[in-house]
Every structure is written in C-alpha cells, then in structure tokens.
Motif scaffolding. Sequence first.
Motif, PDB file in Angstrom:
ATOM      1  N   GLY A 186       0.814  -1.217   0.000  1.00 21.91           N
ATOM      2  CA  GLY A 186       0.000   0.000   0.000  1.00 21.91           C
ATOM      3  C   GLY A 186       0.843   1.259   0.000  1.00 21.91           C
ATOM      4  N   ASP A 187       1.931   1.246   0.772  1.00 19.61           N
ATOM      5  CA  ASP A 187       2.842   2.397   0.771  1.00 19.61           C
ATOM      6  C   ASP A 187       3.407   2.651  -0.624  1.00 19.61           C
ATOM      7  N   ALA A 188       3.609   1.565  -1.385  1.00 18.06           N
ATOM      8  CA  ALA A 188       4.169   1.704  -2.733  1.00 18.06           C
ATOM      9  C   ALA A 188       3.267   2.542  -3.631  1.00 18.06           C
ATOM     10  N   LEU A 189       1.960   2.546  -3.359  1.00 19.86           N
ATOM     11  CA  LEU A 189       1.030   3.340  -4.167  1.00 19.86           C
ATOM     12  C   LEU A 189       1.146   4.827  -3.866  1.00 19.86           C
ATOM     13  N   LEU A 190       1.733   5.170  -2.717  1.00 19.64           N
ATOM     14  CA  LEU A 190       1.670   6.536  -2.200  1.00 19.64           C
ATOM     15  C   LEU A 190       3.035   7.199  -2.131  1.00 19.64           C
ATOM     16  N   GLN A 191       3.993   6.715  -2.947  1.00 20.88           N
ATOM     17  CA  GLN A 191       5.341   7.288  -2.938  1.00 20.88           C
ATOM     18  C   GLN A 191       5.320   8.742  -3.406  1.00 20.88           C
ATOM     19  N   ARG A 192       6.296   9.505  -2.938  1.00 18.12           N
ATOM     20  CA  ARG A 192       6.354  10.921  -3.310  1.00 18.12           C
ATOM     21  C   ARG A 192       6.864  11.082  -4.742  1.00 18.12           C
ATOM     22  N   ALA A 193       6.333  12.082  -5.394  1.00 14.78           N
ATOM     23  CA  ALA A 193       6.688  12.319  -6.792  1.00 14.78           C
ATOM     24  C   ALA A 193       8.166  12.661  -6.960  1.00 14.78           C
ATOM     25  N   ASP A 194       8.773  13.285  -5.936  1.00 14.81           N
ATOM     26  CA  ASP A 194      10.174  13.704  -6.040  1.00 14.81           C
ATOM     27  C   ASP A 194      11.115  12.726  -5.338  1.00 14.81           C
ATOM     28  N   GLY A 195      10.650  11.485  -5.138  1.00 18.59           N
ATOM     29  CA  GLY A 195      11.471  10.492  -4.467  1.00 18.59           C
ATOM     30  C   GLY A 195      12.409   9.775  -5.420  1.00 18.59           C
ATOM     31  N   PRO A 196      12.937   8.639  -4.993  1.00 19.61           N
ATOM     32  CA  PRO A 196      13.861   7.871  -5.845  1.00 19.61           C
ATOM     33  C   PRO A 196      13.190   7.462  -7.149  1.00 19.61           C
ATOM     34  N   PRO A 197      13.961   7.299  -8.211  1.00 20.33           N
ATOM     35  CA  PRO A 197      13.365   6.901  -9.493  1.00 20.33           C
ATOM     36  C   PRO A 197      12.714   5.539  -9.414  1.00 20.33           C
ATOM     37  N   ARG A 198      11.635   5.354 -10.179  1.00 17.08           N
ATOM     38  CA  ARG A 198      10.956   4.079 -10.216  1.00 17.08           C
ATOM     39  C   ARG A 198      11.784   3.063 -10.992  1.00 17.08           C
ATOM     40  N   ALA A 199      11.530   1.798 -10.727  1.00 16.89           N
ATOM     41  CA  ALA A 199      12.268   0.740 -11.417  1.00 16.89           C
ATOM     42  C   ALA A 199      12.037   0.839 -12.921  1.00 16.89           C
ATOM     43  N   GLU A 200      13.054   0.491 -13.678  1.00 15.41           N
ATOM     44  CA  GLU A 200      12.968   0.587 -15.137  1.00 15.41           C
ATOM     45  C   GLU A 200      11.895  -0.365 -15.682  1.00 15.41           C
ATOM     46  N   GLY A 201      11.069   0.157 -16.574  1.00 17.42           N
ATOM     47  CA  GLY A 201      10.093  -0.675 -17.260  1.00 17.42           C
ATOM     48  C   GLY A 201       8.735  -0.787 -16.594  1.00 17.42           C
ATOM     49  N   VAL A 202       8.597  -0.263 -15.364  1.00 20.64           N
ATOM     50  CA  VAL A 202       7.290  -0.355 -14.721  1.00 20.64           C
ATOM     51  C   VAL A 202       6.374   0.762 -15.217  1.00 20.64           C
ATOM     52  N   LEU A 203       5.083   0.559 -15.023  1.00 20.08           N
ATOM     53  CA  LEU A 203       4.092   1.518 -15.503  1.00 20.08           C
ATOM     54  C   LEU A 203       3.862   2.632 -14.485  1.00 20.08           C
ATOM     55  N   GLY A 204       3.373   3.763 -14.980  1.00 24.93           N
ATOM     56  CA  GLY A 204       2.900   4.829 -14.104  1.00 24.93           C
ATOM     57  C   GLY A 204       3.984   5.705 -13.525  1.00 24.93           C
ATOM     58  N   ARG A 205       3.525   6.700 -12.783  1.00 26.17           N
ATOM     59  CA  ARG A 205       4.403   7.635 -12.090  1.00 26.17           C
ATOM     60  C   ARG A 205       3.951   7.759 -10.642  1.00 26.17           C
ATOM     61  N   ASN A 206       4.874   8.122  -9.766  1.00 23.94           N
ATOM     62  CA  ASN A 206       4.522   8.311  -8.357  1.00 23.94           C
ATOM     63  C   ASN A 206       3.816   9.644  -8.142  1.00 23.94           C
ATOM     64  N   PRO A 207       2.809   9.657  -7.278  1.00 27.26           N
ATOM     65  CA  PRO A 207       2.201   8.505  -6.614  1.00 27.26           C
ATOM     66  C   PRO A 207       1.261   7.757  -7.566  1.00 27.26           C
ATOM     67  N   LEU A 208       1.224   6.445  -7.422  1.00 27.78           N
ATOM     68  CA  LEU A 208       0.363   5.630  -8.282  1.00 27.78           C
ATOM     69  C   LEU A 208      -1.106   5.792  -7.938  1.00 27.78           C
ATOM     70  N   SER A 209      -1.387   6.131  -6.695  1.00 29.05           N
ATOM     71  CA  SER A 209      -2.777   6.206  -6.252  1.00 29.05           C
ATOM     72  C   SER A 209      -2.892   7.228  -5.130  1.00 29.05           C
ATOM     73  N   THR A 210      -4.103   7.369  -4.611  1.00 25.42           N
ATOM     74  CA  THR A 210      -4.372   8.272  -3.492  1.00 25.42           C
ATOM     75  C   THR A 210      -5.182   7.523  -2.443  1.00 25.42           C
ATOM     76  N   PHE A 211      -5.231   8.079  -1.247  1.00 27.35           N
ATOM     77  CA  PHE A 211      -6.075   7.491  -0.210  1.00 27.35           C
ATOM     78  C   PHE A 211      -7.532   7.455  -0.665  1.00 27.35           C
ATOM     79  N   THR A 212      -7.956   8.487  -1.365  1.00 30.08           N
ATOM     80  CA  THR A 212      -9.347   8.548  -1.839  1.00 30.08           C
ATOM     81  C   THR A 212      -9.654   7.381  -2.769  1.00 30.08           C
TER      82      THR A 212
END
Length: 307
Positions: free
Chosen positions: A139-165
């Motif tokens: 669940g925390d993985a969905l809520l990562q900060r946009a300016d955090g570490p780069p996402r793994a190569e080849g995965v979909l989407g951008r941080n944050p992937l989702s919201t609490f809502t």
Amino acid sequence: MFSVGDAHLAGVTRHQLRRPDLTSPTPGLRMWVDAEPTWREMALALSRLGDGQYLSHVTAAQLWGIWLPIWMQDGEQIHVTGRKGFSGSMRRPGVVGHRAKLDPADVVEVEGLRLTTPARTWLDLAPQLKDPLDLIAAGDALLQRADGPPRAEGVLGRNPLSTFTEIDAVMERRRSVKGIQVARQARPHLREGVDSAPESRMRGVVVNAGLPEPVVNPVIMLAPGVRRQPDLALMEWKLALQYDGGGHAEQAQVNRDIWRDDDFDRHDWRTVKAGRDLYTAYGEQAFLDRLRRAMRAQEHRGFGPHH
C-alpha cells in the motif's frame, strides 16, 4: 506475438495462420516458431485476448512496480481476471484465471496493457499477502512521493500511483470480498512518502513493538545550511532511523552516508540502522534492542517526550 483476433482484423486469413513457421503458445495467440517472448510480451498478448480480460493480482502488481515480498516475485505465471457477467476465468497453461466484478473505475489501459488499477490491485493482493507488514508495504508503494527515488525501469505509471481517496473508494465498492478485513486493518497504517519496502517494514516493526510511530522522510534542519532527510525519525528523541541493505557499495555513497551520520552526531542526534536481517525474527529483535538503547541514551541526554 499476436492474437488471432488482431490478425483477422488486419486481413490475415485462417489458412495463413496455419503456416508452419507459426506456433500457438496458448489458444488464441500466434508467434514465430523461433521467437522467445518475454514475460511482459506474453502478458500483453493475453490481456488482448478478450474485452473482458484484465491482467491482475501479482501480474498487475509487478507491472505497476508495487513492492512485493521476494517469494511473490516469480514472474512465471500470469494472472488474468475475467469480468464477471461478461467473461469467464481464463484457463490455459501458465495462466492463473480469476473471475470477479470489475467496475470501470477498477481497470485501465496503459501502453497497450489492460490491467487493474493500482488501488484495485492492492486490494486483490490482500488475501495473498500473509504478513500484514507486506500488505502495508504494498500500500505504501502506491503513495510514494513524486520527487522520491526513481521508479524501477520498465514499470508503468508515475509516483504517486494512487491516493487514499482511490484506495478507500475501491474498498467501498468491494465491501464483502475475500481479504477486505485484512485490507481494512492495514489501511490506517499506510503512509505517504515512503521510499522503499524495507523502510515500510522498519516503521511497522517499530509500531508493532509498541513504540511511537516514526515520521516518514522528514526534512531536518540540523543547523543553518545543514539539511538532512533520514528514512524515519523519532523527532522528540532526536533519533534518525536508517535502512542500510548493503546496496551502498559505491565509495561515493559510502562517503555520503558517513558525512550524513557525522552531521547527526554533531547536532545531538543519534542514528540507528537496520539491515537486511530486519526480515528475520533475530534481526528484527536486534534492531529493536538497538533502538531502545538509543532511546534510553537520548533520554539521559535530556531528549524525549518528557523533557
């Protein structure tokens, strides 16, 4: 690799699909005899086999880059959910078929892949993740900060992937499904801005031990011009909690870690580190022992909630 349906739409005849240099890895798909499709190519092809079929569960989690325990990262089987009332569960070698209600808000198409959304994927993982801390990390993985570490190569989407809502909305839509109770128990413990699964586990270990919950990635101004951001912090005790999984092999990173820890020491902070053994009972207890000793030492120096 391509689907028979797409081939027919492109004008390929049934006779042409039976040519000897084509083979069928699974019903409805064709590929060249010498081809060796990747897991992702196979997932893409399977998701195109029917309008009611969507990549889901562990497969969707891997595509989104959701943090999973090592034992779930096999990448061999492909999970596909058929929309209930529209399509049956897919049954074929190498595929784990599911059948469930899929609200339009629970599915998406990204880069040609039809799959469940990050929030729906997290809920689908709930009955599979036996360790509550693994579900919290996912669940925390969905809520990562946009300016955090780069996402793994080849995965979909951008941080944050989702919201609490969005997470709350999918849980409301799926109020009686298997796993909803453990998801409800995990939901209050999800936090925004966590940078890695080990950081998530470290926080969970501290809380489960009955200790105060650390702050996630706080920006700490130790002095004018001296700004540090530890993985976690117990602010009142002036304790910085860092996860060091042994990935800091480069000398430049080693030097930065030394300078960081020295900055904390010079400004009355102490650093408590956890390593890869945090995932074992012994390592977890050893980390908690170090943390409690550091808390007592800081209290003797006048830091803590009662000072």
